[in-house]
Design a protein around this motif. Sequence first.
Motif, PDB file in Angstrom:
ATOM      1  N   LYS A  53       0.805  -1.227   0.000  1.00 14.84           N
ATOM      2  CA  LYS A  53       0.000   0.000   0.000  1.00 14.84           C
ATOM      3  C   LYS A  53       0.838   1.279   0.000  1.00 14.84           C
ATOM      4  CE  LYS A  53      -3.818  -2.236   2.465  1.00 14.84           C
ATOM      5  NZ  LYS A  53      -4.642  -2.239   3.708  1.00 14.84           N
ATOM      6  N   ILE A  54       2.106   1.165   0.355  1.00 14.19           N
ATOM      7  CA  ILE A  54       2.978   2.336   0.380  1.00 14.19           C
ATOM      8  C   ILE A  54       4.392   1.929  -0.004  1.00 14.19           C
ATOM      9  CG2 ILE A  54       3.574   2.099   2.835  1.00 14.19           C
ATOM     10  CD1 ILE A  54       3.491   5.211   2.977  1.00 14.19           C
ATOM     11  N   VAL A  55       5.103   2.816  -0.669  1.00 15.72           N
ATOM     12  CA  VAL A  55       6.505   2.593  -1.065  1.00 15.72           C
ATOM     13  C   VAL A  55       7.397   3.365  -0.094  1.00 15.72           C
ATOM     14  CG1 VAL A  55       8.212   2.922  -2.885  1.00 15.72           C
ATOM     15  CG2 VAL A  55       5.849   2.348  -3.480  1.00 15.72           C
ATOM     16  N   VAL A  56       8.482   2.734   0.359  1.00 16.09           N
ATOM     17  CA  VAL A  56       9.451   3.411   1.227  1.00 16.09           C
ATOM     18  C   VAL A  56      10.761   3.542   0.457  1.00 16.09           C
ATOM     19  CG1 VAL A  56      10.668   3.392   3.424  1.00 16.09           C
ATOM     20  CG2 VAL A  56       8.367   2.410   3.275  1.00 16.09           C
ATOM     21  N   ARG A  57      11.234   4.768   0.308  1.00 23.18           N
ATOM     22  CA  ARG A  57      12.470   5.022  -0.430  1.00 23.18           C
ATOM     23  C   ARG A  57      13.469   5.715   0.484  1.00 23.18           C
ATOM     24  NH1 ARG A  57      10.631   7.343  -6.407  1.00 23.18           N
ATOM     25  NH2 ARG A  57       9.515   5.458  -7.103  1.00 23.18           N
ATOM     26  N   ASN A  58      14.601   5.090   0.681  1.00 23.68           N
ATOM     27  CA  ASN A  58      15.646   5.655   1.529  1.00 23.68           C
ATOM     28  C   ASN A  58      16.616   6.441   0.655  1.00 23.68           C
ATOM     29  OD1 ASN A  58      17.501   6.282   3.472  1.00 23.68           O
ATOM     30  ND2 ASN A  58      17.865   4.187   4.151  1.00 23.68           N
ATOM     31  N   ASN A  59      16.450   7.743   0.633  1.00 24.08           N
ATOM     32  CA  ASN A  59      17.296   8.616  -0.180  1.00 24.08           C
ATOM     33  C   ASN A  59      18.349   9.352   0.635  1.00 24.08           C
ATOM     34  OD1 ASN A  59      14.322   8.959  -1.798  1.00 24.08           O
ATOM     35  ND2 ASN A  59      16.125   8.516  -3.042  1.00 24.08           N
ATOM     36  N   ALA A  60      18.569   8.905   1.865  1.00 25.97           N
ATOM     37  CA  ALA A  60      19.613   9.527   2.696  1.00 25.97           C
ATOM     38  C   ALA A  60      20.979   9.301   2.057  1.00 25.97           C
ATOM     39  CB  ALA A  60      19.578   8.949   4.102  1.00 25.97           C
ATOM     40  N   PHE A  61      21.929  10.176   2.397  1.00 27.21           N
ATOM     41  CA  PHE A  61      23.261  10.073   1.802  1.00 27.21           C
ATOM     42  C   PHE A  61      24.297  10.444   2.846  1.00 27.21           C
ATOM     43  CE2 PHE A  61      26.858  11.227  -0.898  1.00 27.21           C
ATOM     44  CZ  PHE A  61      26.792  10.242  -1.884  1.00 27.21           C
ATOM     45  N   GLY A  62      25.237   9.545   3.065  1.00 22.09           N
ATOM     46  CA  GLY A  62      26.256   9.728   4.088  1.00 22.09           C
ATOM     47  C   GLY A  62      27.101  10.973   3.888  1.00 22.09           C
ATOM     48  N   GLY A  63      27.426  11.624   4.990  1.00 22.68           N
ATOM     49  CA  GLY A  63      28.297  12.782   4.951  1.00 22.68           C
ATOM     50  C   GLY A  63      27.600  14.103   4.715  1.00 22.68           C
ATOM     51  N   THR A  64      26.297  14.060   4.472  1.00 26.25           N
ATOM     52  CA  THR A  64      25.604  15.303   4.156  1.00 26.25           C
ATOM     53  C   THR A  64      25.071  16.002   5.403  1.00 26.25           C
ATOM     54  OG1 THR A  64      23.527  14.092   3.779  1.00 26.25           O
ATOM     55  CG2 THR A  64      24.913  14.539   1.854  1.00 26.25           C
ATOM     56  N   SER A  65      24.931  17.287   5.279  1.00 28.06           N
ATOM     57  CA  SER A  65      24.265  18.114   6.279  1.00 28.06           C
ATOM     58  C   SER A  65      22.961  18.608   5.660  1.00 28.06           C
ATOM     59  CB  SER A  65      25.143  19.309   6.657  1.00 28.06           C
ATOM     60  OG  SER A  65      25.314  20.169   5.534  1.00 28.06           O
ATOM     61  N   SER A  66      22.179  19.326   6.442  1.00 23.50           N
ATOM     62  CA  SER A  66      20.951  19.891   5.882  1.00 23.50           C
ATOM     63  C   SER A  66      21.265  20.846   4.732  1.00 23.50           C
ATOM     64  CB  SER A  66      20.162  20.614   6.978  1.00 23.50           C
ATOM     65  OG  SER A  66      20.913  21.687   7.526  1.00 23.50           O
ATOM     66  N   ARG A  67      22.441  21.416   4.771  1.00 18.71           N
ATOM     67  CA  ARG A  67      22.886  22.329   3.708  1.00 18.71           C
ATOM     68  C   ARG A  67      23.345  21.572   2.466  1.00 18.71           C
ATOM     69  NH1 ARG A  67      28.693  25.179   4.615  1.00 18.71           N
ATOM     70  NH2 ARG A  67      29.216  25.682   2.430  1.00 18.71           N
ATOM     71  N   THR A  68      24.277  20.631   2.637  1.00 14.38           N
ATOM     72  CA  THR A  68      24.877  19.996   1.460  1.00 14.38           C
ATOM     73  C   THR A  68      23.949  18.985   0.789  1.00 14.38           C
ATOM     74  OG1 THR A  68      26.023  18.367   2.856  1.00 14.38           O
ATOM     75  CG2 THR A  68      27.239  20.361   2.231  1.00 14.38           C
ATOM     76  N   PHE A  69      22.942  18.494   1.509  1.00 21.64           N
ATOM     77  CA  PHE A  69      21.969  17.632   0.832  1.00 21.64           C
ATOM     78  C   PHE A  69      21.262  18.425  -0.265  1.00 21.64           C
ATOM     79  CE2 PHE A  69      18.205  14.987   0.222  1.00 21.64           C
ATOM     80  CZ  PHE A  69      18.722  13.710   0.344  1.00 21.64           C
ATOM     81  N   ARG A  70      21.174  19.739  -0.059  1.00 18.32           N
ATOM     82  CA  ARG A  70      20.583  20.601  -1.084  1.00 18.32           C
ATOM     83  C   ARG A  70      21.616  21.021  -2.118  1.00 18.32           C
ATOM     84  NH1 ARG A  70      15.477  22.603   0.695  1.00 18.32           N
ATOM     85  NH2 ARG A  70      15.554  24.107  -1.008  1.00 18.32           N
ATOM     86  N   THR A  71      22.769  21.511  -1.649  1.00 25.00           N
ATOM     87  CA  THR A  71      23.733  22.074  -2.585  1.00 25.00           C
ATOM     88  C   THR A  71      24.361  21.022  -3.492  1.00 25.00           C
ATOM     89  OG1 THR A  71      25.522  21.946  -0.935  1.00 25.00           O
ATOM     90  CG2 THR A  71      24.262  24.002  -1.048  1.00 25.00           C
TER      91      THR A  71
END
Length: 261
Positions: A53-71
Amino acid sequence: MVIVSACKQPNQASQKPTLFLIGDSTVKNGKGKGDGGLWGWGNFLPAYFDTTKIVVRNNAFGGTSSRTFRTMGLWDKVLVNIKPGDFVMMQFGHNDSSPVNDTLRARGTIKSNGDESQEIDNLITKKHETVHSYGWYLRQFISDIQARGATAIVLSPVPRNTWKDGKANRNDQDYGKWAAEAAIQSGAYFIDLNKIISDRYEAEGEAKVKAEYFNTTDHTHTIEAGARVNAASVIQGLKEQKNIALNKYLTPAARKKGARL
């Protein structure tokens, strides 16, 4: 990409809501395959959900901060796939305390939930950049998510395996506090994951936690048993939320009090 012809309805899978996970290596370590015996809690979260009924996608990435996950462009790749009715869980903070500008990572954020900013010439990218607060970046994620008609869920960072006088590593005076403030300010859900896990750690004791949930060389990343504890703690916090639609996708077993899969 799924291409749907004009004479056919979209398949059932394409209509499922998605739970996206974004964050650092405590959510997804390495390639998410137990690299070095270390695991993020995101690997074990799907077991609590009815994935028919729902899909779970783990898009986390090691070494990132709230800033660099965007940049680094990682957020753009997630955002383009978010649709109305989806959910996004975010857990950042462990890397936000790094230097704002250096030749190693240049990933730090200003330590607050305020609107302060700092102008830098990034020593890695060689580009001018405006760096904002930790809370500011969380608020941007939340705004983007809500604009897509999806639900944002902010989590305080999991505790490290560092202790003082038998007390676990809490962050209720810094990153946990700022995460809560950003969530409340933006109308997002907040799970105090750090408190939930720290409470459990202290109940079980320092010796057990160090022996069973971490290895002897890494005080930040959990081994499998620790990641499973953290995933169960996420679900505990989720079930404590009122009127959040995500809970209806939990399995019957996960809905039981104290469920640990």
